[in-house]
Write an enzyme that holds these catalytic residues in place. Structure first.
Site, PDB file in Angstrom:
ATOM      1  N   SER A 103       0.821  -1.224   0.000  1.00 10.71           N
ATOM      2  CA  SER A 103       0.000   0.000   0.000  1.00 10.71           C
ATOM      3  C   SER A 103       0.847   1.262   0.000  1.00 10.71           C
ATOM      4  O   SER A 103       0.449   2.286   0.554  1.00 10.71           O
ATOM      5  CB  SER A 103      -0.931   0.006   1.219  1.00 10.71           C
ATOM      6  OG  SER A 103      -0.161  -0.019   2.427  1.00 10.71           O
ATOM      7  N   LEU A 159       3.181   4.031  -2.556  1.00  5.93           N
ATOM      8  CA  LEU A 159       2.796   4.838  -3.717  1.00  5.93           C
ATOM      9  C   LEU A 159       2.542   3.974  -4.937  1.00  5.93           C
ATOM     10  O   LEU A 159       1.591   4.213  -5.691  1.00  5.93           O
ATOM     11  CB  LEU A 159       3.883   5.867  -4.006  1.00  5.93           C
ATOM     12  CG  LEU A 159       3.647   6.780  -5.213  1.00  5.93           C
ATOM     13  CD1 LEU A 159       2.321   7.515  -5.104  1.00  5.93           C
ATOM     14  CD2 LEU A 159       4.790   7.778  -5.362  1.00  5.93           C
ATOM     15  N   SER A 209       6.877   4.596   1.399  1.00  4.90           N
ATOM     16  CA  SER A 209       6.607   5.819   0.621  1.00  4.90           C
ATOM     17  C   SER A 209       6.303   7.006   1.520  1.00  4.90           C
ATOM     18  O   SER A 209       6.715   8.132   1.245  1.00  4.90           O
ATOM     19  CB  SER A 209       5.442   5.585  -0.344  1.00  4.90           C
ATOM     20  OG  SER A 209       5.756   4.615  -1.309  1.00  4.90           O
ATOM     21  N   ALA A 237       9.272   9.146   2.679  1.00  2.00           N
ATOM     22  CA  ALA A 237      10.117   9.868   1.717  1.00  2.00           C
ATOM     23  C   ALA A 237      10.028  11.368   1.957  1.00  2.00           C
ATOM     24  O   ALA A 237       8.952  11.952   1.858  1.00  2.00           O
ATOM     25  CB  ALA A 237       9.688   9.525   0.298  1.00  2.00           C
ATOM     26  N   GLU A 255      18.881  18.032  -5.530  1.00  2.00           N
ATOM     27  CA  GLU A 255      19.475  17.034  -4.649  1.00  2.00           C
ATOM     28  C   GLU A 255      20.749  16.497  -5.266  1.00  2.00           C
ATOM     29  O   GLU A 255      21.045  16.738  -6.440  1.00  2.00           O
ATOM     30  CB  GLU A 255      18.481  15.904  -4.361  1.00  2.00           C
ATOM     31  CG  GLU A 255      17.242  16.376  -3.604  1.00  2.00           C
ATOM     32  CD  GLU A 255      16.277  15.271  -3.280  1.00  2.00           C
ATOM     33  OE1 GLU A 255      16.460  14.150  -3.783  1.00  2.00           O
ATOM     34  OE2 GLU A 255      15.325  15.514  -2.517  1.00  2.00           O
ATOM     35  N   ASP A 279       9.237  -8.956   1.262  1.00  4.63           N
ATOM     36  CA  ASP A 279       8.222 -10.005   1.095  1.00  4.63           C
ATOM     37  C   ASP A 279       7.944 -10.346  -0.366  1.00  4.63           C
ATOM     38  O   ASP A 279       7.873 -11.517  -0.742  1.00  4.63           O
ATOM     39  CB  ASP A 279       6.919  -9.588   1.777  1.00  4.63           C
ATOM     40  CG  ASP A 279       7.106  -9.284   3.253  1.00  4.63           C
ATOM     41  OD1 ASP A 279       8.047  -9.822   3.853  1.00  4.63           O
ATOM     42  OD2 ASP A 279       6.308  -8.501   3.801  1.00  4.63           O
ATOM     43  N   HIS A 325      21.660   5.406   2.705  1.00  6.54           N
ATOM     44  CA  HIS A 325      21.462   6.847   2.785  1.00  6.54           C
ATOM     45  C   HIS A 325      22.588   7.427   3.629  1.00  6.54           C
ATOM     46  O   HIS A 325      22.866   6.931   4.721  1.00  6.54           O
ATOM     47  CB  HIS A 325      20.109   7.185   3.414  1.00  6.54           C
ATOM     48  CG  HIS A 325      19.676   8.589   3.163  1.00  6.54           C
ATOM     49  ND1 HIS A 325      20.272   9.664   3.785  1.00  6.54           N
ATOM     50  CD2 HIS A 325      18.719   9.109   2.358  1.00  6.54           C
ATOM     51  CE1 HIS A 325      19.699  10.779   3.373  1.00  6.54           C
ATOM     52  NE2 HIS A 325      18.754  10.478   2.507  1.00  6.54           N
ATOM     53  N   ARG A 340      24.807   9.465  -3.728  1.00  6.68           N
ATOM     54  CA  ARG A 340      24.718   8.931  -2.373  1.00  6.68           C
ATOM     55  C   ARG A 340      25.806   7.907  -2.047  1.00  6.68           C
ATOM     56  O   ARG A 340      26.308   7.872  -0.924  1.00  6.68           O
ATOM     57  CB  ARG A 340      23.344   8.275  -2.173  1.00  6.68           C
ATOM     58  CG  ARG A 340      22.232   9.294  -2.058  1.00  6.68           C
ATOM     59  CD  ARG A 340      20.884   8.621  -1.964  1.00  6.68           C
ATOM     60  NE  ARG A 340      19.843   9.616  -1.707  1.00  6.68           N
ATOM     61  CZ  ARG A 340      18.551   9.328  -1.645  1.00  6.68           C
ATOM     62  NH1 ARG A 340      18.148   8.091  -1.828  1.00  6.68           N
ATOM     63  NH2 ARG A 340      17.661  10.264  -1.398  1.00  6.68           N
ATOM     64  N   HIS A 376      19.036   2.077   2.957  1.00  2.00           N
ATOM     65  CA  HIS A 376      17.943   2.965   2.574  1.00  2.00           C
ATOM     66  C   HIS A 376      17.080   2.438   1.426  1.00  2.00           C
ATOM     67  O   HIS A 376      15.863   2.544   1.469  1.00  2.00           O
ATOM     68  CB  HIS A 376      18.535   4.317   2.175  1.00  2.00           C
ATOM     69  CG  HIS A 376      17.527   5.368   1.838  1.00  2.00           C
ATOM     70  ND1 HIS A 376      16.559   5.772   2.730  1.00  2.00           N
ATOM     71  CD2 HIS A 376      17.335   6.107   0.715  1.00  2.00           C
ATOM     72  CE1 HIS A 376      15.812   6.711   2.171  1.00  2.00           C
ATOM     73  NE2 HIS A 376      16.256   6.924   0.952  1.00  2.00           N
ATOM     74  N   GLU A 403       9.848  -0.447  -5.562  1.00  9.15           N
ATOM     75  CA  GLU A 403      11.120  -0.929  -5.030  1.00  9.15           C
ATOM     76  C   GLU A 403      11.238  -2.448  -5.081  1.00  9.15           C
ATOM     77  O   GLU A 403      12.341  -2.988  -5.090  1.00  9.15           O
ATOM     78  CB  GLU A 403      11.294  -0.434  -3.588  1.00  9.15           C
ATOM     79  CG  GLU A 403      12.712  -0.556  -3.066  1.00  9.15           C
ATOM     80  CD  GLU A 403      12.901   0.085  -1.703  1.00  9.15           C
ATOM     81  OE1 GLU A 403      13.990  -0.087  -1.114  1.00  9.15           O
ATOM     82  OE2 GLU A 403      11.961   0.765  -1.211  1.00  9.15           O
ATOM     83  N   ARG A 441      20.782   4.275  -7.244  1.00  9.81           N
ATOM     84  CA  ARG A 441      19.599   5.096  -7.527  1.00  9.81           C
ATOM     85  C   ARG A 441      19.915   6.579  -7.378  1.00  9.81           C
ATOM     86  O   ARG A 441      20.461   7.016  -6.373  1.00  9.81           O
ATOM     87  CB  ARG A 441      18.470   4.729  -6.564  1.00  9.81           C
ATOM     88  CG  ARG A 441      17.219   5.584  -6.726  1.00  9.81           C
ATOM     89  CD  ARG A 441      16.142   5.133  -5.770  1.00  9.81           C
ATOM     90  NE  ARG A 441      16.468   5.452  -4.391  1.00  9.81           N
ATOM     91  CZ  ARG A 441      16.040   6.538  -3.740  1.00  9.81           C
ATOM     92  NH1 ARG A 441      15.286   7.437  -4.365  1.00  9.81           N
ATOM     93  NH2 ARG A 441      16.352   6.742  -2.471  1.00  9.81           N
ATOM     94  N   SER A 477      12.829   7.375  -7.246  1.00  3.72           N
ATOM     95  CA  SER A 477      12.059   6.187  -6.846  1.00  3.72           C
ATOM     96  C   SER A 477      10.554   6.427  -6.848  1.00  3.72           C
ATOM     97  O   SER A 477       9.783   5.581  -7.308  1.00  3.72           O
ATOM     98  CB  SER A 477      12.508   5.702  -5.467  1.00  3.72           C
ATOM     99  OG  SER A 477      12.444   6.754  -4.526  1.00  3.72           O
ATOM    100  N   LEU A 478      10.115   7.572  -6.326  1.00  4.30           N
ATOM    101  CA  LEU A 478       8.671   7.816  -6.284  1.00  4.30           C
ATOM    102  C   LEU A 478       8.083   7.945  -7.678  1.00  4.30           C
ATOM    103  O   LEU A 478       6.985   7.456  -7.957  1.00  4.30           O
ATOM    104  CB  LEU A 478       8.366   9.072  -5.458  1.00  4.30           C
ATOM    105  CG  LEU A 478       8.671   8.991  -3.953  1.00  4.30           C
ATOM    106  CD1 LEU A 478       8.254  10.280  -3.254  1.00  4.30           C
ATOM    107  CD2 LEU A 478       7.972   7.801  -3.308  1.00  4.30           C
TER     108      LEU A 478
END
Length: 543
Positions: A22, A24, A52, A55, A122, A233, A254, A300, A361, A385, A396, A401-402
């Site tokens: 559940s 994004l 999500s 974030a 970023e 999972d 991260h 990163r 992260h 992900e 990444r 990612s979003l």
């Protein structure tokens, strides 16, 4: 009216599409499916508890006339260290603005300046292209989409339901020791088993299409920015079902997780460095320019390794991130949540630097999936992900990612609409007639602690052959213990999560052992150089 299933039942639950997760990716897919599809969203805790919502930074998309798709693609390829799939990268970058527009129509309150979306920058980005909601983008997006999902009649939420395993035609044929119906001519996902933690009952879900959107596996490490739900999972279930996985050795750490005994998994956004934050040693010395010409704006992996190096070299518990040169009004406007949380812990970021350490992260690898989210099993999709789409390569790029979640949610739902489902045979109910209640569940917590500690020590930011061998040996022993536990006792959420984490740990170590070079997030002291050709690491459960 949307509802949550609570009535105990042993009869299979029939839907057109099952979505596991559940965050994004999962919620976007549910809302993008047409209203005539009966959709089940299965999530193992409350609908709001995925990664999500944690974030902070934002969503990368070309929005300014001073930016371009080519620049965003190039930045992604540079961060990915030669392993990004160019087609997948272009696909995500070119569809990113449309994804932002869709979120705007959903009602996400993006930060604005002078009537336009405010764009921040970023690490790794050559331009300002991060659309955000102050410093809590994920939470704002999640709240908006959860509200929409709860008001959508064709979507049913199953909270506190943990995926146990996928049901496939191959497994069913083996179970019955007889040929399957000729309609199911290839391995096809027919549904899944899930544990309802509220009733302690295992339910059977049937559907011609299933989407795995369960997030990553950060909880395989001792220190992580991820919530407790990030136990791999979907990756583990897909592997058990027969799907290949790709690039599992690339775990993004991260660089700046808040170092404080009372601040569990609180990360300090990449945007703090993007807005001028400087990394300092305990004596106040700035160190990033000595490690990379991009200094604090390096990707990163570079920043995380630099911090790890300086901490080990100096014997420090942490380093410091200083943004105190910015005015208080600026900090409260751009980083209200970080400012408030740090202040609660006695850290005034307008006057003093923030203690930070690296932490696991993001899982860059995952279930091998194509541009429609399709996996090796018909009717089974993986997005977000959980999947390895080829976008992230060996590292990444921040805030990609979003947008990946939304772009592939769109692509997957379109494929589902145009795909004919397979008529499934009757699925067997879960059989736990030969198991008993566990007498010593302390075994689970001990194994969990041991796994996370040796993964941090042996399979962390810097790796060696000897460390990987030690981890592989311990994983083999744990797998034996856990499988014996799984075979003889009733399943619990803790047991299922531990089973999945150990399996994912095995995939990470096997992938790391197969890569005889240092590339992106995988840094080996035994293989410090790059190979001439960048190749993905693909593991096949049938090999």
């Amino acid at each position: 009216m949307n509802s949550r299933q609570t009535t105990p039942t042993t009869a299979p639950l029939h839907f057109d599409v099952l979505i596991v997760g559940s965050g994004l990716a999962g919620l976007s897919a549910a809302l993008l499916l047409p209203a005539d599809k009966r959709v089940a969203v299965i999530t193992k805790r409350a609908v709001s508890e995925g990664s999500s919502g944690w974030a902070q930074g934002g969503i990368a998309a070309v929005w300014s006339k001073d930016d371009s798709f080519e620049a965003h693609v190039d930045d992604t390829l540079v961060a990915g260290a030669g392993l990004c799939d160019l087609e997948a990268t272009r696909f995500v970058v070119e569809n990113a603005p449309k994804a932002i527009s869709w979120l705007q129509t959903m009602g996400v309150p993006f930060s604005e300046e002078d009537g336009h979306l405010h764009l921040t920058r970023e690490g790794g980005h050559s331009a300002r292209r991060i659309v955000h909601v102050t410093d809590a983008t994920g939470a704002a997006v999640q709240r908006t989409l959860i509200d929409k999902v709860q008001k959508t009649p064709n979507i049913t939420l199953f909270e506190n339901h943990t995926l146990i395993d996928l049901i496939t035609s191959d497994k069913l044929a083996t179970h019955r020791s007889s040929p399957m119906d000729s309609a199911v001519h290839s391995n096809h996902c027919l549904g899944l088993y899930a544990l309802d933690s509220d009733t302690d009952q295992v339910l059977t879900f049937e559907a011609p299409q299933t989407i795995l959107a369960t997030g990553g596996a950060g909880k395989v490490y001792l220190y992580t920015t991820n919530p407790d739900t990030a136990t791999g999972d979907g990756i583990a279930a897909a592997w058990r079902a027969g799907c290949r996985v790709q690039n599992m050795e690339f775990i993004q750490f991260h660089p700046t997780c808040l170092y404080h005994p009372h601040a569990k998994s609180f990360l300090i956004s990449e945007a703090v460095r993007g807005e001028g934050g400087r990394l300092l040693l305990p004596d106040g010395t700035r160190f990033m320019p000595a490690h990379d010409p991009r200094a604090e704006l390096a990707p990163r992996d570079v920043v995380a390794r630099a911090i790890d190096f300086e901490m080990k070299k100096g014997g420090f518990d942490c380093v410091y991130l200083d943004i105190s040169h910015q005015p208080l009004s600026f900090l409260k406007e751009h980083f209200p949540n970080i400012y408030a949380r740090c202040l609660e812990l006695g850290i005034d970021i307008s006057k003093q630097p923030i203690p930070v350490v690296p932490a696991a992260h993001y899982t860059c690898g995952g279930v091998l999936a194509d541009l429609h989210g399709r996996t090796d099993i018909a009717g089974l999709y993986a997005i977000g992900e959980t999947a390895c789409s080829g976008l992230h390569g060996a590292n990444r790029l921040a805030s990609n990612s979003l947008v990946e979640c939304m772009v592939f949610a769109q692509a997957t739902t379109q494929d589902i609409v145009h795909s004919a489902g397979v008529a499934a045979p009757a699925l067997p109910a879960w059989d736990d007639s030969r198991v008993t209640d566990a007498d010593e569940t302390v075994v689970i917590s001990h194994n969990w602690d041991e796994l996370r500690r040796f993964m941090w020590d042996y399979v962390g930011i810097v790796r060696t052959n000897k460390r990987l061998d030690r981890a592989a040996h311990r994983i083999a022993l744990l797998q034996g213990e856990i499988q014996e536990f799984y075979a003889h006792f009733h399943v619990t959420r803790d047991l299922l999560e531990l089973r999945n984490l150990v399996m994912v740990a095995d995939l990470i170590v096997r992938s790391a052992q197969a890569r005889h070079e240092s590339r992106g997030l995988h840094f080996s002291r035994d293989y410090p150089n790059l190979l001439d050709q960048a190749l993905p690491t693909i593991l096949d459960p049938h090999a």
